[in-house]
Scaffold this active site. Structure first.
Site, short mmCIF file in Angstrom:
data_model
loop_
_atom_site.label_atom_id
_atom_site.label_comp_id
_atom_site.label_asym_id
_atom_site.label_seq_id
_atom_site.Cartn_x
_atom_site.Cartn_y
_atom_site.Cartn_z
N CYS A 117 32.34 36.41 34.12
CA CYS A 117 32.00 36.24 35.55
C CYS A 117 31.01 35.08 35.65
CB CYS A 117 31.37 37.51 36.10
SG CYS A 117 30.83 37.36 37.82
N GLN A 135 34.94 45.28 44.71
CA GLN A 135 36.16 46.07 44.48
C GLN A 135 35.76 47.53 44.30
OE1 GLN A 135 38.93 44.32 41.55
NE2 GLN A 135 37.81 42.39 41.81
N SER A 158 39.64 42.47 38.22
CA SER A 158 39.06 41.28 37.56
C SER A 158 39.02 41.42 36.06
CB SER A 158 37.64 41.04 38.09
OG SER A 158 37.69 40.73 39.47
N HIS A 161 34.44 46.00 32.84
CA HIS A 161 33.03 45.71 33.09
C HIS A 161 32.12 46.81 32.53
CE1 HIS A 161 34.22 43.57 37.08
NE2 HIS A 161 35.24 44.34 36.83
C1 4DH Z 1 31.22 39.01 43.10
N1 4DH Z 1 30.71 37.85 42.36
N2 4DH Z 1 29.45 37.47 42.44
C2 4DH Z 1 29.29 36.40 41.63
C3 4DH Z 1 28.01 35.73 41.42
C4 4DH Z 1 26.83 36.33 41.87
C5 4DH Z 1 25.59 35.70 41.66
C6 4DH Z 1 25.52 34.48 41.01
C7 4DH Z 1 26.71 33.87 40.57
C8 4DH Z 1 27.94 34.49 40.77
C9 4DH Z 1 30.51 36.08 41.03
C10 4DH Z 1 31.41 37.02 41.52
C11 4DH Z 1 32.83 37.13 41.19
O1 4DH Z 1 33.63 37.69 41.93
N3 4DH Z 1 33.18 36.58 40.01
C12 4DH Z 1 34.55 36.66 39.50
C13 4DH Z 1 34.67 37.83 38.52
C14 4DH Z 1 34.18 39.12 39.11
N4 4DH Z 1 34.97 40.08 39.61
C15 4DH Z 1 34.17 41.09 40.04
C16 4DH Z 1 34.44 42.35 40.63
C17 4DH Z 1 33.38 43.18 40.97
C18 4DH Z 1 32.07 42.80 40.74
C19 4DH Z 1 31.79 41.56 40.14
C20 4DH Z 1 32.85 40.72 39.79
N5 4DH Z 1 32.89 39.49 39.23
C21 4DH Z 1 34.88 35.40 38.71
O2 4DH Z 1 33.94 34.67 38.35
O3 4DH Z 1 36.09 35.20 38.44
#
Ligand code: 4DH
Length: 167
Positions: A117, A135, A158, A161
């Site tokens: 992530c 989610q 995703s 986790h």
């Molecule tokens: C929900 N979210 N917040 C950030 C984030 C928050 C703070 C600082 C930088 C990125 C990145 C993400 C995100 O969706 N990232 C996705 C992966 C992912 N999928 C998620 C599902 C649920 C919670 C976190 C999750 N992170 C990606 O990078 O492909």
């Protein structure tokens, strides 16, 4: 007459604590002599989850994500095309889980290095969020945690986790 108590945010742990400027006492737990209403009125009460900064029902959590070939997005900051299977991703995450134990520091170290992530750049910290933002499997697991508690391995679209609730 002010009790002298205030709520501060621990930078190292990323969770709030109680500090008394008059007596120099500090405590992770709310002083027993204060009522719920008095606690909510303390200086710094916005640091409490559900405080004014985050709104009712807001928590803060970090996570370590391992994506796999069936993830919603099979690329990450680390890899252009993620081909591991969900079983392989789960085995990898179990190894990290064993290394982390109950150590927030180790968790943040491994999330920074290994999480697929983009929050890896923030030691896995997703910041504050309310219900309806993440989610559902992630939300259900995160909101079931106490502050400072790790989830078991959970699965979303995703990937897989491990979550640490921090506030
Ligand atoms: C929900 N979210 N917040 C950030 C984030 C928050 C703070 C600082 C930088 C990125 C990145 C993400 C995100 O969706 N990232 C996705 C992966 C992912 N999928 C998620 C599902 C649920 C919670 C976190 C999750 N992170 C990606 O990078 O492909």
């Amino acid at each position: 007459m002010s009790s002298g108590w205030e709520i501060r945010m621990s930078n190292s742990k990323g969770i709030p604590y109680y500090f008394n400027a008059a007596t120099k006492q500090s405590s992770w737990d709310a002083p027993s002599e204060l009522s719920e209403d008095q606690i909510k009125s303390l200086p710094g009460s916005q640091h409490l989850s559900g405080g004014s900064s985050g709104g009712v029902g807001t928590i803060t959590a970090s996570h370590l994500l391992v994506k796999h070939k069936d993830s919603r997005r099979t690329s990450s900051w680390k890899e252009m095309n993620i081909t591991r299977t969900k079983e392989e991703a789960t085995d990898i995450l179990r190894e990290y889980q064993a290394q982390v134990g109950n150590s927030r520091e180790k968790f943040e170290e491994l999330a920074s290095i290994h999480s697929d992530c983009s929050s890896h750049s923030q030691k896995g910290n997703l910041g504050p969020f309310s219900k309806g933002q993440m989610q559902k499997p992630f939300e259900d697991a995160a909101f079931a945690l106490q502050v400072g508690e790790f989830s078991d391995i959970i699965s979303t679209d995703s990937g897989v986790h491990i979550i640490l609730r921090t506030a």
